[in-house]
Design an enzyme around this catalytic site. Structure first.
Site, PDB file in Angstrom:
ATOM      1  N   CYS A 134      38.255  11.986 -40.999  1.00 12.90           N
ATOM      2  CA  CYS A 134      38.274  11.334 -39.621  1.00 12.90           C
ATOM      3  C   CYS A 134      37.759  10.118 -39.399  1.00 12.90           C
ATOM      4  O   CYS A 134      36.467   9.726 -39.395  1.00 12.90           O
ATOM      5  CB  CYS A 134      37.506  12.420 -38.755  1.00 12.90           C
ATOM      6  SG  CYS A 134      37.575  12.045 -36.925  1.00 12.90           S
ATOM      7  N   CYS A 137      35.902   9.689 -36.270  1.00 17.62           N
ATOM      8  CA  CYS A 137      34.402  10.023 -35.945  1.00 17.62           C
ATOM      9  C   CYS A 137      33.415   9.084 -36.956  1.00 17.62           C
ATOM     10  O   CYS A 137      32.410   9.120 -36.426  1.00 17.62           O
ATOM     11  CB  CYS A 137      34.631  11.517 -36.926  1.00 17.62           C
ATOM     12  SG  CYS A 137      35.839  12.352 -36.321  1.00 17.62           S
ATOM     13  N   ASP A 138      33.813   8.840 -38.297  1.00 22.02           N
ATOM     14  CA  ASP A 138      32.794   8.226 -39.044  1.00 22.02           C
ATOM     15  C   ASP A 138      33.100   6.872 -39.525  1.00 22.02           C
ATOM     16  O   ASP A 138      32.323   6.402 -40.140  1.00 22.02           O
ATOM     17  CB  ASP A 138      33.183   9.034 -40.370  1.00 22.02           C
ATOM     18  CG  ASP A 138      32.844  10.682 -40.243  1.00 22.02           C
ATOM     19  OD1 ASP A 138      31.742  10.870 -39.584  1.00 22.02           O
ATOM     20  OD2 ASP A 138      33.366  11.635 -40.862  1.00 22.02           O
TER      21      ASP A 138
END
Ligand code: NDP
Length: 307
Positions: A134, A137-138
């Site tokens: 992701c 997300c990261d």
């Protein structure tokens, strides 16, 4: 039983909070991965209300506590089979891992989706240590660093362009000699001179002891091996919705995502609702999952008032 919720990610717990506050006395079956996909992430920086960020497992635990505060019963158990009534007002039957029958007037399916991984042992070992599925997300953790992304679909291009704004260099590894992504998405790549595309390349090994420090890649035309110095590897090779037990029982699209009616969470089965990634292949964010979880509880409440 009024409301059973299957799955314990942000969609499931938000549905539980709303259903419990509406006095529906919901029971949530957590599934095999209590807390869902977020429990495999480290820092969550994009969920509103956490100005300093929060780590995924902590956030899911807080959502669980919030659901319990209003009387949700949380069962660490999974539903292995369902038998849905097609009649409005009918009783739905669910079976847990021991085969015990559970009955309910409404069911909220929030079993999520799972990111696909390559399956290499080195990749699996470094999930959370530089391997992520992701970028949104990261990606931030790889600011001004070099990263690689695997995949040639719309997601891969979208995530590559997202990463290119944060990272120094992004290498896309595409296993075929062409993209699967739409032309419109491919055109976006021309706006970035720090994205390099390597067609016909596959990952052989993710290198690094505790954190990723490189990749061994293979050209699948001439079998040449080479190394790529990167600190982050992103997988964008698709997701699979967790819908096996609902196949043939609830309407789904060709990829197995549950189809919901217009902007509601209603499935084609009266009293069965779907929320979160199990019915959303486009947004797939914790906050959008939580939003549809709220909608599912409200839809269930309205349905119970009607029958
Ligand atoms: P896709 O299934 O469309 O693409 C997956 C990509 O990963 C393909 O290039 C595929 O290669 C590759 N791949 C699969 N397995 C492997 C493997 N083991 N090793 C290397 N590469 C692999 O998934 P997406 O997540 O990209 O898209 C899902 C859906 O969501 C699509 O319908 C897409 O259009 C949509 N979407 C739309 C967006 C938008 O319009 N803004 C944004 C994101 C997604 P191969 O082609 O060789 O099979």
């Amino acid at each position: 039983m009024n409301t059973i919720i299957i799955g314990s990610g942000p969609a499931g717990y938000t549905a539980a909070i709303y259903a419990a506050r509406a006095d529906l006395k919901p029971i949530i079956y957590t599934g095999l991965e209590p807390g869902g996909q977020l429990t495999t992430t480290t820092e969550v920086d994009n969920f509103p209300g956490y100005p300093a960020g929060v780590d995924g497992p902590t956030m899911m635990n807080e959502l669980k506590e919030q659901a319990e505060r209003f009387g949700t019963e949380v069962k660490i158990d999974f539903i292995s089979k369902v038998n849905f009534s097609k009649d409005k007002g009918g009783i739905h039957k669910l079976y847990n891992q021991n085969g015990d029958e559970i009955i309910s007037k409404t069911v909220i399916i929030s079993t999520g989706a799972s990111a696909k991984y390559l399956g290499l042992p080195s990749e699996q070992r470094l999930i959370g240590g530089g391997v992520s599925a992701c970028a949104v997300c990261d990606g931030f953790f790889y600011k001004n660093q070099d990263v690689a992304i695997v995949g040639g679909g719309d997601t891969a291009i979208e995530e590559a362009t997202y990463l290119a704004k944060i990272c120094s260099n992004v290498t896309m590894l595409v296993r075929k000699d062409h993209f699967r992504a739409s032309k419109a998405m491919q055109n976006r790549l021309s706006n970035f001179d720090n994205i390099k595309v390597l067609f016909n390349h596959e990952v052989e090994e993710v290198m690094g002891e505790n954190v990723v420090d490189g990749l061994r890649i293979k050209n699948n035309i001439n079998n040449d091996n080479s190394e790529l110095k990167i600190t982050g590897l992103f997988l964008a090779i698709g997701h699979s919705p967790n819908t096996d037990i609902f196949k043939g029982l609830v309407e789904m699209d060709d990829s197995g995502y549950i189809i919901t009616d217009k902007i509601s969470t209603k499935t084609n089965i009266p009293g069965v609702f779907a929320a979160g990634d199990v019915q959303d292949k486009d947004y797939r964010q914790a906050i959008t999952a939580a939003g549809t979880g709220c909608m599912a509880a409200l839809d269930a409440e309205r349905y119970l008032q009607e029958i």
